[in-house]
Write an enzyme that holds these catalytic residues in place. Structure first.
Site, short mmCIF file in Angstrom:
data_model
loop_
_atom_site.label_atom_id
_atom_site.label_comp_id
_atom_site.label_asym_id
_atom_site.label_seq_id
_atom_site.Cartn_x
_atom_site.Cartn_y
_atom_site.Cartn_z
N LYS B 80 0.84 -1.19 0.00
CA LYS B 80 0.00 0.00 0.00
C LYS B 80 0.88 1.25 0.00
O LYS B 80 1.89 1.29 0.73
CB LYS B 80 -0.88 -0.07 1.26
N SER B 155 -9.48 0.27 2.99
CA SER B 155 -8.79 1.18 2.11
C SER B 155 -7.62 0.54 1.35
O SER B 155 -7.10 1.14 0.42
CB SER B 155 -8.23 2.34 2.93
N SER B 179 -9.64 -1.90 7.07
CA SER B 179 -9.00 -1.67 5.78
C SER B 179 -8.10 -2.79 5.28
O SER B 179 -7.68 -2.77 4.12
CB SER B 179 -8.21 -0.36 5.81
#
Lengths: 68, 470
Positions: B80, B155, B179
């Site tokens: 990420k 996310s 997330s």
């Protein structure tokens, strides 16, 4: 003087943080505040005088998985 | 011939260690998969092709020289875009940090480097990790490899989608309200957040310092076990990181669930759940029972208060750290994010402190309710079937706000409670989209949820199924 919760919240944000509502979605997001206020009202009296944020770290250790 | 891109992280590292595959071949297989399919999926923000091949070559040389290999040596990974690597742009999914080059490297990246994992670049994510669907107005939305009009969950959108699409073996995500677990569930992979304080957050973009967690998304519980062993443990650079010793999670994966008691809360997690979700969840419980576990329905009245407090903590903490940008250039945020942040400034400070101060008492209460005499709590990861990108897009219509926020209803409580929690695939719905099973345990009980998830995956093949990308 604004009286509905959304306008009161906008005024408070402007006063305390100097931030304007950036878009319509922001105003829409404030519409959930009355429900949140009601949820907090339902929880009144549950906070114990000695409670404080560090009680969480203590609870993590007290409630630890046995053997870890 | 083995498709190297189809190997899980532990399979790839073990194949490399045994000499069955070179690190370079593993990386080239990942690169080919990304080249073929990321045009559809949009999981990748930055592909460090040459650096990845150089790192792979270094691993191959190390093995040829007989040097010790790390437990993840040769395994291609991407992360990420909020894990800082000194000098490399880390956009945090935003326009505001579009050219941000941190001066430090995240401890978790240092630990993965030392374990021999190959870092191939950075992944799409929700802007500043602040939505549960994975929408991103700046990098473009990431698409679900199982069906492109559907959301990936967020996310950690690129982490979930990329692992599912076999672009790499594993990825770091972050989890403040679900997330890691949401994209794991929605994309049909396995993802775990540890106990609050279990993994260092040094060099990681903050969202909510009370509830941020670092963890992996990968194909299997075994992969997660190995990665968690590598990244967990005290870090002098993160004063909040726990000093507790890190067990060998992988060594405890026995497949035996005899004597394990699974609690299923009656409240909250199944409220208004879709029929397909309930069917998949009940079928998953039967698998656990067949492995020797017992299943008991329990009552957890604490969940109502937990549900109130959790959103206040993350909203206020996020509002505080974004205040300067919200004053100076709010138009640089996506509509849904500035809208979400804005509400945080309306919450009085004493209620935020109340929410934090009640956390210890509610953790104790939840453990009494759900984990007294039980070892694991089981719930569906989502109450709803996977939604489309369109029907959860707030930027297109504020009317989508409620559906958008409902995505994380079942994951958020475990962030407030700080409990180790895993999501693993447990079926496909009637449209062929993944369903997720969520398992939580007592603090520092990562081994419990990993062992239960691994046992489940010994009797099912949901984690091994590949999305039908053309």
């Amino acid at each position: 003087m604004a009286t509905d919760p959304t306008h009161q919240a906008e005024a408070a944000i402007r006063l305390w943080s100097g931030i304007e509502p950036p878009n319509a979605a922001a105003r829409r997001g404030l519409e959930d505040l009355p429900a949140l206020i009601a949820e907090f009202a339902a929880l009144r009296g549950t906070l114990v005088f000695e409670d404080e944020p560090s009680s969480f770290e203590a609870a993590l250790r007290e409630e630890q998985e046995p053997g870890t | 011939m083995t498709d190297l891109a189809a190997l899980s992280a532990t399979e790839a590292a073990d194949a490399f260690a045994k000499g069955d595959a070179t690190a370079e071949a593993l990386v080239r297989a990942s690169l080919a998969r990304i080249d073929a399919h990321d045009g559809q999926v949009n999981a990748v923000v930055r592909l460090d092709r040459e650096a990845a091949l150089e790192a792979a070559t270094a691993q191959d040389r190390a093995r040829a020289a007989g040097r010790p290999l790390g437990p993840l040596a040769g395994a291609p990974m991407m992360h990420k875009d909020m894990y800082y690597r000194a000098g490399r742009v880390s956009t945090c999914g935003s326009r505001i940090r579009g050219d941000f080059r941190p001066a430090v490297t995240a401890t978790v990246l240092d630990r993965l480097d030392a374990a021999g994992a190959i870092d191939m670049g950075t992944l799409n994510m929700a802007e500043f990790a602040q939505n549960p669907t994975g929408h991103n107005a700046h990098h473009g939305d990431c698409h679900n490899p199982w069906s492109l009009p559907y959301c990936t969950g967020g996310s950690s959108s690129g982490s979930g989608a990329g692992v599912a699409a076999r672009f790499f073996t594993a990825a770091l995500g972050s989890d403040t309200g679900g997330s890691i677990r949401l994209p794991a569930s929605i994309c049909g992979v396995t993802g775990i957040k540890g106990t609050q304080t279990r993994v260092s957050r040094a060099g990681v973009m903050p969202l909510s310092f009370s509830m941020d967690n670092v963890g992996p998304l990968a194909r299997t519980a075994r992969d997660c076990a190995r990665i968690m062993r590598v990244i967990s443990g005290h870090d002098p650079r993160d004063a909040t990181s726990a000093p507790e010793a890190v067990p060998d999670y992988e060594a405890a994966l026995t497949g035996d669930l005899r004597g394990v008691s699974v609690a299923v809360p009656r409240e909250w997690f199944l409220d208004g759940a879709d029929d397909a979700v309930v069917q998949g969840f009940e079928a998953a419980l039967e698998v656990l029972k067949a492995r020797g576990a017992t299943v008991t329905r329990v009552s957890c009245p604490s969940l109502a208060a937990i549900g109130t407090y959790v959103s206040v903590v993350s909203r206020v903490e996020a509002a505080a750290i974004h205040a300067n940008w919200m004053r100076e250039h709010p138009a640089d945020y996506a509509i849904h994010l500035s809208g979400r942040l804005y509400g945080g400034y309306a919450i009085p400070g004493h209620l935020y402190v109340e929410a934090l101060s009640r956390r210890g008492a509610l953790l104790r209460q939840f453990c009494r309710e759900a984990l007294s005499g039980h070892h694991v709590v089981a719930t569906p990861t989502l109450r709803m079937r996977v939604p489309t990108l369109a029907e959860t897009d707030i930027d297109a219509s504020p009317d989508n706000w409620a559906r958008h926020m409902a995505v994380s209803a079942n994951t958020r409580p475990f962030n407030y409670l700080g409990l180790p929690t895993i999501s693993l695939p447990c079926g496909l719905d009637d449209r062929g989209l993944p369903l997720g099973l969520q398992l939580a345990a007592r603090p520092f009980g990562e081994g419990r949820v990993l062992a239960a998830a691994d046992a489940f995956q010994r009797d099912t093949d949901w984690h091994a199924r590949m999305p039908p990308l053309a």
